[in-house]
Design an enzyme around this catalytic site. Sequence first.
Site, PDB file in Angstrom:
ATOM      1  N   CYS A   2       0.827  -1.190   0.000  1.00  0.00           N
ATOM      2  CA  CYS A   2       0.000   0.000   0.000  1.00  0.00           C
ATOM      3  C   CYS A   2       0.866   1.247   0.000  1.00  0.00           C
ATOM      4  O   CYS A   2       1.574   1.524   0.960  1.00  0.00           O
ATOM      5  CB  CYS A   2      -0.921   0.033   1.215  1.00  0.00           C
ATOM      6  N   GLU A 101      -3.317   0.170  -6.077  1.00  0.00           N
ATOM      7  CA  GLU A 101      -2.220  -0.774  -6.310  1.00  0.00           C
ATOM      8  C   GLU A 101      -1.822  -0.633  -7.768  1.00  0.00           C
ATOM      9  O   GLU A 101      -2.680  -0.388  -8.619  1.00  0.00           O
ATOM     10  CB  GLU A 101      -2.675  -2.227  -6.075  1.00  0.00           C
TER      11      GLU A 101
END
Length: 237
Positions: A2, A101
Amino acid sequence: MCGRFTLAAADHDLDGVFGHYSWPERRLRYNIAPTQQVLILKGNSSEPAWVRWGLVPRWARDTSGAARMINARSETVLEKPAFRDLMSRSRCLVIADGFYEWQLLPDGKKEPLYFQLPGGVPFGFAGLWDTWHDPTGQIVETCTILTRAAPPWLGAIHNRCPVIVDRSAHKRWLDTAQKIDMASADWIEPLTEFGLPYARVGFRVNSVANDDSACREVHTKKEPGMVENHPRQGELF
DNA sequence: CCAGACGTTGTT
DNA sequence: GTCTGG
DNA sequence: CCAGACGTTGTT
DNA sequence: GTCTGG
């Protein structure tokens, strides 16, 4: 893993997930990047707090390593000196309503994909925070977000993903008197494991200078399970 | 004992 | 601060 | 996470 | 390639 996320939910929607807090005045964020201020809930505080994303341990000489400490591997977090003590002292929820992502495309470009819970409801990343004193004695509070191996539905996109704490386990995560079994999944948001809705949003989000609603504007909606693999040249079959 | 590290990700 | 390596 | 920079000396 | 800044 992340490395970018969003927080544009209304206070009312944060109340619905975290309970009623005195939420600070804040700008809606569509591209929160490492080193920037993020909103967290600490277990021992009744107020949300702004802290810098990228952990600076209390013993650090300077902040130079912070940008590489934006994540902590959940598999090893109980052993690593930089994180171990924080797991028993300083857990927090990092408040978000979506995250990005990047998927490596065959042409080498990195395409951002945007993930949310159904309905875009807010959630809390499993986080750790620490306090650091700069050379002038000023207090700097920082945090990091736990990651885990990507579950199968996500595997074709990326091999790591952030840990989202299940709503029902918020109290437990924030109460450091309670043990968290890292090997168990009973405190993790189940959709992390079984699949989150996501969308292609275009490359604009790649630059941290862009931080407006267009960053997460849906170009192509995807459902978990519709993961397209992009094998590199020479890796076909 | 002191000195030096202490972290993650991705890619190959 | 605390652990590891020398 | 991605984007963008990445260097020194001396002189003004 | 690798580091820094956001």
